[in-house]
Design a protein around this motif. Structure first.
Motif, PDB file in Angstrom:
ATOM      1  N   GLU A  34       0.915  -1.083   0.087  1.00  0.00           N
ATOM      2  CA  GLU A  34      -0.167   0.039   0.038  1.00  0.00           C
ATOM      3  C   GLU A  34       0.946   1.265  -0.002  1.00  0.00           C
ATOM      4  OE1 GLU A  34      -3.273   0.316  -0.176  1.00  0.00           O
ATOM      5  OE2 GLU A  34      -3.509  -1.723  -0.411  1.00  0.00           O
ATOM      6  N   ASP A  35       1.951   1.162   0.786  1.00  0.00           N
ATOM      7  CA  ASP A  35       3.067   2.270   0.736  1.00  0.00           C
ATOM      8  C   ASP A  35       3.655   2.483  -0.719  1.00  0.00           C
ATOM      9  OD1 ASP A  35       2.897   3.020   3.864  1.00  0.00           O
ATOM     10  OD2 ASP A  35       2.981   0.826   3.584  1.00  0.00           O
ATOM     11  N   VAL A  36       3.605   1.882  -1.923  1.00  0.00           N
ATOM     12  CA  VAL A  36       3.875   2.073  -2.958  1.00  0.00           C
ATOM     13  C   VAL A  36       2.649   2.402  -3.990  1.00  0.00           C
ATOM     14  CG1 VAL A  36       6.416   1.617  -2.837  1.00  0.00           C
ATOM     15  CG2 VAL A  36       4.752   0.046  -3.628  1.00  0.00           C
ATOM     16  N   LEU A  37       1.623   2.203  -3.457  1.00  0.00           N
ATOM     17  CA  LEU A  37       0.079   2.196  -4.278  1.00  0.00           C
ATOM     18  C   LEU A  37      -0.707   3.287  -3.736  1.00  0.00           C
ATOM     19  CD1 LEU A  37      -0.555  -1.938  -3.991  1.00  0.00           C
ATOM     20  CD2 LEU A  37       0.336  -0.615  -6.141  1.00  0.00           C
ATOM     21  N   VAL A  38      -1.380   3.083  -2.804  1.00  0.00           N
ATOM     22  CA  VAL A  38      -2.209   4.279  -2.295  1.00  0.00           C
ATOM     23  C   VAL A  38      -1.281   5.615  -2.127  1.00  0.00           C
ATOM     24  CG1 VAL A  38      -2.449   3.608  -0.085  1.00  0.00           C
ATOM     25  CG2 VAL A  38      -4.189   5.149  -0.716  1.00  0.00           C
ATOM     26  N   ALA A  39      -0.202   5.296  -1.432  1.00  0.00           N
ATOM     27  CA  ALA A  39       0.850   6.325  -1.173  1.00  0.00           C
ATOM     28  C   ALA A  39       1.187   7.197  -2.338  1.00  0.00           C
ATOM     29  CB  ALA A  39       1.865   5.859  -0.422  1.00  0.00           C
ATOM     30  N   ARG A  40       1.385   6.256  -3.220  1.00  0.00           N
ATOM     31  CA  ARG A  40       1.911   6.908  -4.589  1.00  0.00           C
ATOM     32  C   ARG A  40       0.582   7.755  -5.252  1.00  0.00           C
ATOM     33  NH1 ARG A  40       4.580   3.872  -9.910  1.00  0.00           N
ATOM     34  NH2 ARG A  40       3.680   5.051 -11.702  1.00  0.00           N
ATOM     35  N   VAL A  41      -0.317   7.152  -5.474  1.00  0.00           N
ATOM     36  CA  VAL A  41      -1.454   7.713  -6.157  1.00  0.00           C
ATOM     37  C   VAL A  41      -2.046   8.762  -5.445  1.00  0.00           C
ATOM     38  CG1 VAL A  41      -3.860   7.339  -7.342  1.00  0.00           C
ATOM     39  CG2 VAL A  41      -2.162   5.376  -7.168  1.00  0.00           C
TER      40      VAL A  41
END
Ligand code: AMP
Ligand code: MG
Length: 303
Positions: free
Chosen positions: A158-165
């Motif tokens: 999640e820290d490279v998914l939602v955190a990115r988007v």
């Protein structure tokens, strides 16, 4: 199945993987009276029995290694001594868009195992306390102890998914995390954790139907959050973030698998297989008794 569903290394093109497809499903699955769905459901029941037995062996081996009277899990999970031989625990990492089927997969696949040996953890928005630490802090604390099968419902990804988007952190911060994740997972696999990373891949249309079902049925309202529609509006950005995470972190030590997940029966069947293949590699067996079985029988039966 692991080879078939594996992605990583090269650029990953999620658009090229049909969420309704059923890779690896034998052609003979369609021959029975009930069709492919009934066949797959039956197989999951059979596989479940095997998985349950394999999980028990894993648990028993850890119990025996810990010595008498020491419950497995008594020591912190990240205590694992480096250089251990065979993995002594399994960790299934599940990632998906909302409605991707993480909960259903856990119910159907992990549900076949003994709750005593399961270690299931869900990751939501970080708490104030979690935010005071680096992003892997809460993950380390949630690792399964020896002998257990861990399941992560969402994860450090999640820290490279939602955190990115959602731009929760600057780009330089989330970009650096791919390498941090790879180093972290490498350490896990080096210290006895058999990692199984699975993305449940659903289509935009299927997500729309499942969200509508959640809005239509009052018993499903608890599963819905208005922000689900905000994430849905950024579908393309999330797919791009997933593609990069799968490609950057689909390593030899810890490969990623994409399971087409519009069909729930295929999804469960495929994930059960991935676990089965992982267990098979561990060469499990029941530990021998560390006492004199015949003598104990005599003591019990008095002859
Ligand atoms: P659910 O899985 O439906 O309970 O939703 C959990 C929510 O927490 C999802 O919207 C995730 O994107 C969010 N979430 C999980 N991990 C993180 C994270 N590290 N940072 C921000 N949001 C997160
Ligand atoms: Mg949700």
């Amino acid at each position: 199945m692991r080879e078939l569903l594996r992605v990583g290394g090269d650029a990953v093109d999620l658009a090229a993987i049909d969420p309704r497809s059923t890779p690896g499903l034998p052609a003979s699955a369609a021959e029975g009276g009930g069709g492919r769905k009934a066949w797959a459901r039956g197989q999951v029941r059979l596989l479940g029995a095997t998985l349950g037995r394999q999980q028990e062996m894993l648990y028993a081996a850890a119990q025996a290694a810990a010595g008498p009277g020491v419950p497995t899990g008594a020591s912190p999970a990240d205590d694992a001594a480096p250089g251990r031989g065979r993995p002594d625990r399994v960790l299934l990492v599940l990632q998906a868009m909302d409605c991707g089927g993480k909960d259903g997969t856990i119910r159907r696949v992990a549900g076949a195992m003994n709750p005593l040996g399961l270690h299931i953890r869900s990751f939501g928005r970080p708490t104030a306390q979690e935010l005071r630490h680096d992003f892997l802090w809460r993950i380390r604390r949630a690792l399964p102890p020896p002998g257990h099968v861990g399941v992560f419902n969402r994860s450090h990804y999640e820290d490279v998914l939602v955190a990115r988007v959602e731009s929760l952190v600057p780009e330089a911060v989330w970009r650096a995390r791919y390498d941090e994740i790879n180093a972290f997972e490498r350490k896990l696999t080096d210290t006895g954790v058999a990692l199984v990373k699975v993305m449940l891949h659903i289509s935009y249309a299927e997500q729309g139907e499942r969200l509508l079902a959640r809005l239509t049925d009052p018993t499903k309202h608890w599963k819905y959050h208005p922000s689900d529609l905000d994430s849905r509006a950024r579908w393309g950005d999330y797919q791009a973030a997933y593609a990069e995470a799968l490609s950057r972190c689909g390593t030899d030590a810890a490969p990623w698998h994409v399971v087409p997940a519009d069909r729930k029966w295929y999804r469960d069947w495929a994930v059960a297989h991935l676990l089965r293949e992982t267990f098979d590699d561990l060469d499990l067996g029941y530990p021998p008794a560390d006492f004199d079985v015949a003598a104990e029988r005599r003591r019990l039966c008095g002859d």
